[in-house]
Structure formats: structure tokens, C-alpha cells
Design an enzyme around this catalytic site. Structure first.
Site, PDB file in Angstrom:
ATOM      1  N   HIS A 102       0.822  -1.215   0.000  1.00 29.17           N
ATOM      2  CA  HIS A 102       0.000   0.000   0.000  1.00 29.17           C
ATOM      3  C   HIS A 102       0.857   1.266   0.000  1.00 29.17           C
ATOM      4  O   HIS A 102       2.062   1.231   0.246  1.00 29.17           O
ATOM      5  CB  HIS A 102      -0.974   0.021   1.181  1.00 29.17           C
ATOM      6  CG  HIS A 102      -0.333   0.105   2.537  1.00 29.17           C
ATOM      7  ND1 HIS A 102       0.203  -0.976   3.178  1.00 29.17           N
ATOM      8  CD2 HIS A 102      -0.163   1.157   3.372  1.00 29.17           C
ATOM      9  CE1 HIS A 102       0.676  -0.603   4.356  1.00 29.17           C
ATOM     10  NE2 HIS A 102       0.474   0.684   4.502  1.00 29.17           N
ATOM     11  N   HIS A 260       4.693   0.156   0.220  1.00 26.67           N
ATOM     12  CA  HIS A 260       5.359  -0.667   1.230  1.00 26.67           C
ATOM     13  C   HIS A 260       4.460  -1.798   1.704  1.00 26.67           C
ATOM     14  O   HIS A 260       3.241  -1.774   1.506  1.00 26.67           O
ATOM     15  CB  HIS A 260       5.856   0.181   2.402  1.00 26.67           C
ATOM     16  CG  HIS A 260       4.786   0.943   3.111  1.00 26.67           C
ATOM     17  ND1 HIS A 260       4.247   2.097   2.617  1.00 26.67           N
ATOM     18  CD2 HIS A 260       4.152   0.709   4.279  1.00 26.67           C
ATOM     19  CE1 HIS A 260       3.334   2.558   3.450  1.00 26.67           C
ATOM     20  NE2 HIS A 260       3.249   1.726   4.472  1.00 26.67           N
ATOM     21  N   ARG A 275       4.191   5.744  14.306  1.00 24.79           N
ATOM     22  CA  ARG A 275       4.301   6.402  12.990  1.00 24.79           C
ATOM     23  C   ARG A 275       3.848   7.854  13.047  1.00 24.79           C
ATOM     24  O   ARG A 275       2.777   8.149  13.585  1.00 24.79           O
ATOM     25  CB  ARG A 275       3.476   5.664  11.932  1.00 24.79           C
ATOM     26  CG  ARG A 275       3.829   6.130  10.520  1.00 24.79           C
ATOM     27  CD  ARG A 275       3.045   5.394   9.462  1.00 24.79           C
ATOM     28  NE  ARG A 275       1.845   6.137   9.113  1.00 24.79           N
ATOM     29  CZ  ARG A 275       0.823   5.631   8.424  1.00 24.79           C
ATOM     30  NH1 ARG A 275       0.860   4.359   8.028  1.00 24.79           N
ATOM     31  NH2 ARG A 275      -0.218   6.375   8.133  1.00 24.79           N
TER      32      ARG A 275
HETATM   33  C1  SIN Z   1       5.041  -1.493   9.253  1.00 18.50           C
HETATM   34  O1  SIN Z   1       4.423  -1.683  10.314  1.00 18.50           O
HETATM   35  O2  SIN Z   1       6.082  -2.076   8.985  1.00 18.50           O
HETATM   36  C2  SIN Z   1       4.508  -0.510   8.248  1.00 18.50           C
HETATM   37  C3  SIN Z   1       3.494   0.376   8.834  1.00 18.50           C
HETATM   38  C4  SIN Z   1       2.729   1.134   7.797  1.00 18.50           C
HETATM   39  O3  SIN Z   1       2.148   0.535   6.921  1.00 18.50           O
HETATM   40  O4  SIN Z   1       2.727   2.356   7.847  1.00 18.50           O
END
Ligand code: SIN
Length: 284
Positions: A102, A260, A275
Site C-alpha cells: 500500500h 510498502h 508512525r
Molecule cells: C510497518 O508496520 O512495517 C509498516 C506500517 C505502515 O504501513 O505504515
């Protein structure tokens, strides 16, 4: 690219680099920030290990990239800090939300420019994150496909992946607490399938399997083979990198040219990330 104040070590041939020589818990001079910003544009995702980042400092680092974003739907925020999301999976949970390729919040009219993810608690193995280079994904398409996509837009919204009773979650407890009343009321955003990065001027594919619903003017059935092809192409291993987190690592990625994927391979163990997300502009 030569940097004056930092050492930048690529982690794959496609994208991603570790930045050495920057302690983000301290105020850095403008020259170092300019280098970090350039490394972010050059590498699409940059990593700093062993950082001691308080919530305030995490926000301050994010603010170097632009005003901070407040997620419109996710409720797992730190109460006094609405700009800070907690992305957490406990040992008894099987589902990890967001465990699909995404681009953060592409369903917004003005999707975030970038995201800064900080590792607080990590499983003994697994829980890595992958990114893919959407410039490369675009540049390696045929001229014919580029010509077709160049005139197309896609609708982005909460696909079935995110619905409360959607097939993805199969009755499992969810990790991210989403405000489903707001999901129901949301208008999809319409974005070009190929966007031009406002800072680098490069073209990148801008569709993702989590939030892209269908191509404008086509049904979901008609769009699906085209979108599925683009996802398969965009996630070819040679366009990706994979980062093994360590406590105190910070990853900063550019949502305008990278997708990602958090890997959910650590059930039975805890993982907790923080985040901060940076506001972006309307894709063109
Ligand atoms: C993750 O937890 O590695 C990525 C988190 C996200 O999708 O922002």
C-alpha cells in the site's frame, strides 16, 4: 550523489539506504538536514539505526519534511499526540493490519507526502518491512502501456480489504482500530495512475492494492486485470528492498513514489511501532 555531512549506504539496487552519522535526538544543522532530504529524494526510503526518539522528537523530525498529518480513520493514536499512530500487534493476534502492499492514505484527496516509522518493540525474528520503487515500476513499462495509463485516473477508497466484515479479517481480532462510521461516509479520491513527483519531476505509478478501487470510467471487473498486472509488475523483487528493523530504528519513506508492505510472519510475538505522517498535496 555526494553528501557533505552524512554517509549514505544503499541497502538494495532499487531503493532504500541507511544513513550513518546523524543523531536525530539532537538538533542538526541545516546542511545536514539538506543532505538527509536529498538522500530521501534519491533513495525513496532512508533508515537511521539506534535513535533515541521521544514522541516530541519523532514529531519534530517529521516536521522537517512538512506539516504533520492526522489519520482520518485510525483510532490507535497517542491521545495527547493525534499525529502519532501506534501500529501494534500483540502475541495473541494473528492479523496485522496494513499487511498488503500500500501507499499510506492514498484514499485522501491530498495523500501524505511521507511517513516516519520508529521501532519500539520487535519480535525476535520477522516483522520486516518491504518497499518498492514506483518510478522503476513506471519506467520499465512498455511505451504502449505508458501511453494507455498516461490518460487514466483511478478511484481510491476503502476497498473490501478494509471493510469491517471483509474477507481479509475472517472474524480475527484487528490490530488497528478503524472508525467504520467514517469509512462508510467517505467519498473516494480520484488520482492519476501515473503521477509526477512534485520535487524530482519523475513519473511514478500511483495505484496500490489496498486502496485503489477501480479505474475511472471502467467497472471493477474491467479494471482488475490491468491493476493486477500493474501490482505484479511493481512488486518484482528487483524493484524492492527489505529492512530488518532493530530497536530504535527509524524509517522515512516517500509515499509519492514508493509502496510498502509490512510482513506478518511473527505471530506469537509482540511488535510495536510509532508512525508520524507528513501532509502531502494532490497528485498530478
Ligand atoms: C510497518 O508496520 O512495517 C509498516 C506500517 C505502515 O504501513 O505504515
Amino acid at each position: 550523489m555526494a553528501y557533505k555531512s552524512i554517509d549514505v549506504q544503499p541497502i538494495s539496487g532499487a531503493l532504500g539506504a541507511e544513513i550513518l552519522g546523524a543523531d536525530l535526538s539532537k538538533d542538526l544543522d541545516n546542511e545536514t538536514w539538506d543532505d538527509i532530504h536529498q538522500a530521501f529524494l534519491d533513495n525513496l526510503v532512508v533508515f537511521f539505526r539506534g535513535q533515541d526518539l521521544s514522541i516530541e522528537r519523532h514529531k519534530a523530525v517529521g516536521a522537517r519534511f512538512g506539516p504533520l498529518h492526522v489519520h482520518p480513520l485510525v483510532k490507535t493514536r497517542i491521545p495527547e499526540h493525534p499525529e502519532v499512530l501506534v501500529i501494534e500487534k500483540s502475541p495473541d493476534e494473528k492479523v496485522a493490519d496494513g499487511n498488503i502492499w500500500h501507499t499510506d492514505v492514498s484514499f485522501a484527496q491530498e495523500p501524505p507526502l511521507g511517513s516516519l516509522l520508529y521501532a519500539e518493540v520487535l519480535p525476535p525474528y520477522g516483522g520486516d518491512t518491504m518497499w518498492t520503487n514506483m518510478y522503476l515500476a513506471y519506467e520499465t513499462l512498455s511505451d504502449g502501456m505508458k501511453a494507455v495509463l498516461g490518460g487514466l485516473n483511478a478511484l481510491h477508497g476503502m476497498t473490501s480489504y478494509w471493510q469491517k466484515d471483509g474477507p481479509r479479517h475472517g472474524g480475527q481480532k484487528r490490530t488497528v482500530n478503524i472508525d467504520f462510521d467514517k469509512v462508510a461516509a467517505m467519498e473516494p479520491a480520484i488520482h492519476p495512475i501515473v503521477r509526477t513527483h512534485p520535487e524530482t519531476g519523475r513519473k511514478a505509478l500511483y495505484v496500490n492494492p489496498a486502496f485503489t478501487m477501480h479505474i475511472e470510467g471502467m467497472t471493477e471487473d474491467e479494471s482488475k486485470p490491468i491493476l493486477d498486472y500493474l501490482y505484479k509488475h511493481a512488486t518484482r523483487p528487483e524493484f524492492t528492498c527489505r529492512f530488518r528493523w532493530s530497536p530504535g530504528a527509524l524509517g522515512i519513506w516517500d509515499n509519492r513514489c514508493a509502496m510498502h508492505l509490512p510482513i506478518n510472519d511473527y505471530t506469537g510475538h509482540a511488535r510495536r511501532m510509532r508512525r508520524v505522517t507528513v501532509q502531502g498535496d494532490r497528485p498530478h
